[in-house]
Design a protein around this motif. Structure first.
Motif: not given
Length: 277
Positions: A4-12, A108-120
């Motif tokens: 609808d808005t023609n706004q570009p998105f990117q997933i990494v 752009t949304v970048c997906v990183f894995p984490t197993v740490e407990e003290d990170v956002p």
């Protein structure tokens, strides 16, 4: 791209880079060698898309400069990640967010894995850049709402961030409060991870009131997360209630209209201080 808005998105999907890194890093004994592998195999390939020119790069120093060490748990997490489901959730969140609040740049949304407990769980690196730190405890609802939250920060940064500006504790509470309000507008039926405390407890307010106009990021973070004797995520709850009080008195305003309203205007027009008098 939003239809609808023609706004570009990117997933990494940066998590896809980790298996080869883990294989090589597991054979190294020296931490410096592991860090070098991490920089070359994980950070460098995605830096331009995920981090370059980010206004809040300091917020992701722990990603850029700290190589993971718990390889066994990290490898298991990556095996469990369903990339297609994650991508669908991100697209849903970005589509719904952009219908309420448009942007002129690619997000752009970048997906990183984490197993740490003290990170956002998620971090907005700046305009158009969101880091999703995927962990085993994420629900789909939480994941989507968190994307909407960081999207709000991203658009605010695009439109209003000035490097020379400074922020008070109150500014930071309202900044986060706006994002909590926005995520609940995007997903009104969702369950949330940010608790909202309906009561106005004077003893807690008195702990933070003397600091509201200090330019102190460390104190802002303490209040936001609820350090000391403050309730968990107290600052997010107070920020949300500040913005909600303002919007209750201005119900016809759209997100783009209150996006840049100052913290002083929010609490004064919302008559927020009257709750503690």
């Amino acid at each position: 791209m939003h239809p609808d808005t023609n706004q570009p998105f990117q997933i990494v999907n940066a998590h896809k880079l980790y298996n080869e890194f883990i294989d090589k890093a597991s054979q190294e004994q020296q931490q410096e060698k592991i860090k070098e592998l991490y920089e070359n195999m994980i950070i460098e390939p995605v830096y331009d898309m995920c981090f370059e020119d980010g206004e809040y790069l300091y917020m992701v120093d722990f990603i850029l400069n700290e190589a993971p060490s718990n390889f066994k748990n990290l490898e298991k997490l990556i095996e469990d990640i369903e990339t297609e489901n994650i991508n669908e959730a991100i697209i849903d969140a970005l589509n719904k967010s952009s219908k309420l609040l448009s942007t002129e740049i690619e997000t752009t949304v970048c997906v990183f894995p984490t197993v740490e407990e003290d990170v956002p769980a998620m971090v907005n690196v700046g305009s158009g850049k969101i880091i999703a730190l995927y962990n085993e405890f994420y629900s789909e609802e939480e994941f989507k709402a968190s994307i909407a939250h960081e999207y709000h920060h991203s658009v605010w940064t695009e439109k209003f961030f000035q490097p020379e500006d400074t922020s008070t504790v109150l500014d930071n509470l309202v900044f986060e409060g706006k994002a909590v309000v926005f995520e609940r507008l995007v997903y009104p039926e969702s369950s949330y991870t940010i608790p909202i405390y309906p009561s106005y407890i004077l003893v807690f307010w008195e702990m933070i009131e003397p600091d509201l106009y200090k330019e102190d990021l460390e104190r802002s973070l303490e209040i936001l997360i609820g350090s000391g004797n403050l309730p968990y995520l107290y600052g997010y709850s107070e920020g949300y209630k500040m913005v909600k009080s303002y919007l209750d008195k201005n119900p016809d305003l759209k997100p783009i209209e209150w996006l840049g309203r100052s913290a002083d205007e929010i609490i004064e027009e919302g008559e927020y201080l009257s709750n503690y008098r």
